[in-house]
Scaffold this active site. Structure first.
Site, PDB file in Angstrom:
ATOM      1  N   GLY A  71       0.877  -1.351   0.403  1.00 15.02           N
ATOM      2  CA  GLY A  71       0.074  -0.102  -0.065  1.00 15.02           C
ATOM      3  C   GLY A  71       0.546   1.215   0.191  1.00 15.02           C
ATOM      4  O   GLY A  71       0.754   2.711  -0.442  1.00 15.02           O
ATOM      5  N   HIS A 201      -1.233  -7.788   2.426  1.00 12.03           N
ATOM      6  CA  HIS A 201      -1.964  -8.089   3.867  1.00 12.03           C
ATOM      7  C   HIS A 201      -2.504  -7.583   4.612  1.00 12.03           C
ATOM      8  O   HIS A 201      -2.942  -8.034   6.566  1.00 12.03           O
ATOM      9  CB  HIS A 201      -0.684  -7.497   4.636  1.00 12.03           C
ATOM     10  CG  HIS A 201       0.100  -6.556   5.202  1.00 12.03           C
ATOM     11  ND1 HIS A 201       0.048  -6.098   6.377  1.00 12.03           N
ATOM     12  CD2 HIS A 201       0.218  -5.477   4.252  1.00 12.03           C
ATOM     13  CE1 HIS A 201       0.113  -4.687   6.991  1.00 12.03           C
ATOM     14  NE2 HIS A 201       0.498  -4.395   5.321  1.00 12.03           N
ATOM     15  N   CYS A 325       1.646   2.512  12.687  1.00 14.59           N
ATOM     16  CA  CYS A 325       1.972   3.872  12.291  1.00 14.59           C
ATOM     17  C   CYS A 325       2.508   4.516  13.569  1.00 14.59           C
ATOM     18  O   CYS A 325       3.929   4.962  13.999  1.00 14.59           O
ATOM     19  CB  CYS A 325       1.722   4.443  11.018  1.00 14.59           C
ATOM     20  SG  CYS A 325       1.385   3.132  10.378  1.00 14.59           S
TER      21      CYS A 325
END
Ligand SMILES: *Cc1c(COP(=O)(O)O)cnc(C)c1O
Length: 391
Positions: A71, A201, A325
């Site tokens: 991505g 994923h 993140c």
């Protein structure tokens, strides 16, 4: 001890059928798809069948699908590739303040190259204003990039209307659909999407594989230069095993989409309701209905998110404070601030994202655990004590 995974928006386990589909491509079918011999041709055939499978799941044709390493690469390629290739038209890009960092950090890099970026605000439920979007378009606007579903609070945008506005003004429309793909119906033609990022994923496929959909006729520069792979647009020997796993995961997701959405949203609603009803001073973030079928995002007042996560982890529950993140940083999430939450409330956030292996029993266990943990943490909080007089 129980081990309950509720972080499917960060990543998912590879399904057995997916792994089975990958295995032959590590050993007997190991060929390089660019080779002329039979080994290479076998790999090439596999690659092209995977491309057709992925194309079908999004209502397009194979020649619009380009494989990438995930991505983040797809986001980088879409934005840098389109902005750099269309300088003759203009230098302006429109996005939102609450995109994934794959978009936001790419926008920051583009600003350093001299491009201009408008960051649209979102409302309290996480949706942009279509009027504000239309008003932000100038003759220098090359591109709009707005995510399909937000990864932290689960809000889905009105992608069809955004696509229509973009097409009407002849502006290129990219969407980061990493959270949406495999979780909602997507037809790139009907939604007037010009570029779309997806990742393996997040849909029970392997990590390190993704794709960028590029509508025919869109001007875009390469991001990765080198060999002639992906019709000269994305160099690098193709990760055939990963791509085969991605295609299998996409095929499974597509075949079971209705059932997946129905089952998951029922569990999601049970989880959200259970938490909100059993914990005082809690709020459900995001849009009440237009949201990811597996996302529950909540904030608890008088709670510190990291302490909550650690206590839940001790009870076997794997959740997240926002996006994977941002953990490791003490700043509250940019997404929660974008929907207008004050710092102290944004700090007490919890994202539980459920998926195909989540059961009703898991959900009920999580509700009880959260109730207990929040109570215990609040009992230790001087602020809670002071505000409520130890109620
Ligand atoms: C996970 C995620 C990405 C990054 O995808 P990778 O394959 O991990 O690089 C980008 N955008 C969103 C919305 C995501 O959830």
């Amino acid at each position: 001890m129980k081990k309950i995974y509720m972080d499917y928006s960060a990543t998912t386990p590879v399904k057995q059928e997916v792994l089975d589909a990958m295995m032959p491509y590590f050993t007997e079918n190991f060929g390089n798809a660019s080779s002329i011999h039979a080994f290479g041709q076998d790999a090439k055939r596999a690659l092209e069948s995977a491309r057709s499978t992925i194309a079908k799941t999004m209502g397009t044709t194979p020649e619009t699908v380009y494989f990438t390493a995930g991505g983040s690469e797809s986001d980088n390629w879409a934005l840098k590739g389109v902005m750099r290739a269309n300088k003759a038209k203009g230098n302006h890009l429109i996005t939102t303040t609450f995109e994934h960092h794959g978009i936001l950090h790419t926008c920051k890099a583009l600003e350093k190259e001299g491009f201009e970026v408008t960051y649209l605000e979102v409302d309290a439920q996480g949706r942009i204003s279509l009027e504000a979007l239309e008003a932000a378009i100038t003759e220098k606007t090359v591109m709009i990039s707005i995510m399909f579903i937000n990864n932290e609070i689960g809000t889905m945008q009105d992608i069809k209307s955004i696509g229509e506005i973009a097409r009407k003004h002849k502006v290129i429309f990219h969407t980061d659909a990493v959270q949406a793909y495999g979780n909602v119906h997507i037809d790139v033609e009907a939604l007037k999407i010009d570029l779309m990022s997806i990742s393996s994923h997040k849909i029970y496929g392997p990590k390190g594989v993704g794709a960028l959909y590029i509508r025919k006729g869109i001007k875009i520069q390469n991001l990765i230069e080198g060999g002639a792979q992906e019709r000269n647009r994305r160099a690098g020997t193709e990760n055939i095993a990963g791509i085969m796993g991605f295609a299998k995961a996409a095929e499974l997701a597509d075949a079971n989409l209705e059932e997946h959405i129905e089952r998951l949203s029922a569990l999601r609603d049970r989880l959200a309701k259970g938490i909100i009803e059993s914990v005082d001073y809690s709020r459900y973030n995001g849009h009440p209905t237009e949201r990811h079928p597996g996302n529950v995002s909540v904030c608890f007042e008088f709670i510190e998110g990291e302490a909550l996560l650690l206590s839940l982890n001790a009870k076997g529950i794997a959740g997240s404070s926002g996006s994977a993140c941002t953990s490791g940083s003490l700043d509250p999430s940019h997404v929660l601030l974008a929907i207008g939450l004050p710092h102290e409330i944004a700090h007490g956030s919890l994202r539980l994202s459920i998926g195909d292996f989540t059961t009703e029993e898991d959900v009920d266990y999580a509700i009880e655990a959260i109730k207990e943990v929040v109570h215990k943490l609040r009992m230790m909080s001087p602020l809670y004590d002071r505000v409520l007089g130890g109620k």
